[in-house]
Design an enzyme around this catalytic site. Structure first.
Site, PDB file in Angstrom:
ATOM      1  N   CYS A   7      18.613 -12.687 -36.237  1.00  0.00           N
ATOM      2  CA  CYS A   7      18.794 -11.602 -35.271  1.00  0.00           C
ATOM      3  C   CYS A   7      18.692 -12.187 -33.868  1.00  0.00           C
ATOM      4  CB  CYS A   7      17.813 -10.454 -35.516  1.00  0.00           C
ATOM      5  SG  CYS A   7      16.070 -10.894 -35.336  1.00  0.00           S
ATOM      6  N   ASN A  10      14.123 -12.597 -33.340  1.00  0.00           N
ATOM      7  CA  ASN A  10      13.355 -13.050 -34.518  1.00  0.00           C
ATOM      8  C   ASN A  10      11.946 -12.451 -34.550  1.00  0.00           C
ATOM      9  OD1 ASN A  10      12.179 -16.188 -35.983  1.00  0.00           O
ATOM     10  ND2 ASN A  10      13.105 -14.480 -37.020  1.00  0.00           N
ATOM     11  N   CYS A  12      11.844  -8.606 -34.945  1.00  0.00           N
ATOM     12  CA  CYS A  12      11.996  -7.285 -35.582  1.00  0.00           C
ATOM     13  C   CYS A  12      12.830  -7.371 -36.864  1.00  0.00           C
ATOM     14  CB  CYS A  12      12.619  -6.281 -34.609  1.00  0.00           C
ATOM     15  SG  CYS A  12      11.599  -5.927 -33.161  1.00  0.00           S
ATOM     16  N   ARG A  13      14.147  -7.488 -36.726  1.00  0.00           N
ATOM     17  CA  ARG A  13      15.018  -7.316 -37.901  1.00  0.00           C
ATOM     18  C   ARG A  13      15.002  -8.501 -38.870  1.00  0.00           C
ATOM     19  NH1 ARG A  13      20.093  -6.101 -34.260  1.00  0.00           N
ATOM     20  NH2 ARG A  13      18.876  -7.574 -33.002  1.00  0.00           N
ATOM     21  N   SER A  14      15.205  -9.726 -38.358  1.00  0.00           N
ATOM     22  CA  SER A  14      15.358 -10.841 -39.311  1.00  0.00           C
ATOM     23  C   SER A  14      14.059 -11.210 -40.031  1.00  0.00           C
ATOM     24  CB  SER A  14      16.019 -12.061 -38.668  1.00  0.00           C
ATOM     25  OG  SER A  14      15.233 -12.615 -37.642  1.00  0.00           O
ATOM     26  N   ASP A 123      19.320  -2.606 -33.360  1.00  0.00           N
ATOM     27  CA  ASP A 123      18.147  -3.236 -32.770  1.00  0.00           C
ATOM     28  C   ASP A 123      17.093  -2.164 -32.459  1.00  0.00           C
ATOM     29  OD1 ASP A 123      16.333  -4.550 -31.241  1.00  0.00           O
ATOM     30  OD2 ASP A 123      17.779  -5.372 -29.812  1.00  0.00           O
TER      31      ASP A 123
HETATM   32  P1  4NP Z   1      15.206  -8.483 -32.982  1.00  0.00           P
HETATM   33  O1  4NP Z   1      14.830  -7.457 -31.823  1.00  0.00           O
HETATM   34  O2  4NP Z   1      16.461  -9.207 -32.526  1.00  0.00           O
HETATM   35  O3  4NP Z   1      15.493  -7.583 -34.161  1.00  0.00           O
HETATM   36  O4  4NP Z   1      14.024  -9.383 -33.175  1.00  0.00           O
HETATM   37  C1  4NP Z   1      14.630  -7.851 -30.502  1.00  0.00           C
HETATM   38  C2  4NP Z   1      13.464  -8.479 -30.146  1.00  0.00           C
HETATM   39  C3  4NP Z   1      13.230  -8.842 -28.840  1.00  0.00           C
HETATM   40  C4  4NP Z   1      14.180  -8.573 -27.880  1.00  0.00           C
HETATM   41  C5  4NP Z   1      15.378  -7.949 -28.240  1.00  0.00           C
HETATM   42  C6  4NP Z   1      15.597  -7.591 -29.561  1.00  0.00           C
HETATM   43  N1  4NP Z   1      13.932  -8.916 -26.531  1.00  0.00           N
HETATM   44  O5  4NP Z   1      14.772  -8.600 -25.676  1.00  0.00           O
HETATM   45  O6  4NP Z   1      12.886  -9.541 -26.246  1.00  0.00           O
END
Ligand code: 4NP
Length: 158
Positions: A7, A10, A12-14, A123
């Site tokens: 993702c 790294n 939340c989703r992955s 997201d």
């Molecule tokens: P992820 O979500 O890609 O599912 O881990 C996010 C985590 C952090 C951020 C964006 C999306 N960020 O902008 O810090």
């Protein structure tokens, strides 16, 4: 067979996809057959633990998460057999890295495995608990289908 979930951050989703995948493998006694990791296309959260909202939501759904953030590296294209991007934007970012085109057959979208529809795993970072739960449910059913597909593929190989 090694699977990499990718993702943006790294956190939340992955890492959740990785944890659900490992949880299902354990339950099906398949932990010896497949391995998994996760990473982000961005470097914002390298070395960090997953988002506390993801950890809490996963626990509510009976899944434990044990992961520290890392960024995708071109070596991953050699080291993994299947690379699953959580959304189209991350898929584009992956395909832009050096060497990706040689391994493009390994690189797919997570929701290619969703029996209920294609598209992005949204997201949840700027969202609230229902958004985290929606992500959990998308990943839960997509990972189910992924495991079924990998088991079928493996039995065709042997
Ligand atoms: P992820 O979500 O890609 O599912 O881990 C996010 C985590 C952090 C951020 C964006 C999306 N960020 O902008 O810090």
């Amino acid at each position: 067979m090694k699977i990499l979930f990718v993702c943006l951050g790294n956190i939340c989703r992955s890492p959740l996809a990785e944890a659900i995948f490992k949880h299902k493998l354990q339950n099906k006694n398949l932990a010896q057959s497949f391995s998994a990791d996760s990473c982000g296309t961005a470097n914002y959260h390298v070395g960090g633990t997953p988002d506390p909202r993801t950890i809490r939501n996963a626990r509510k759904n009976g899944v434990g998460i044990n992961h520290l953030g890392r960024q995708l590296s071109p070596n991953d294209f050699e080291n993994f057999d299947l690379i699953l991007a959580m959304d189209g934007s991350n898929l584009q970012n992956i395909l832009r890295l050096p060497g990706a085109y040689l391994q493009a057959h390994k690189i797919k979208l997570m929701r290619d495995y969703d029996p209920d529809g294609r598209g992005d795993v949204p997201d949840p970072y700027y969202g609230t608990e229902p958004d985290f739960q929606a992500v959990f449910e998308i990943l839960d059913r997509s990972v189910d289908q992924l495991v079924t597909s990998l088991v079928k593929q493996k039995s065709n190989e042997t």
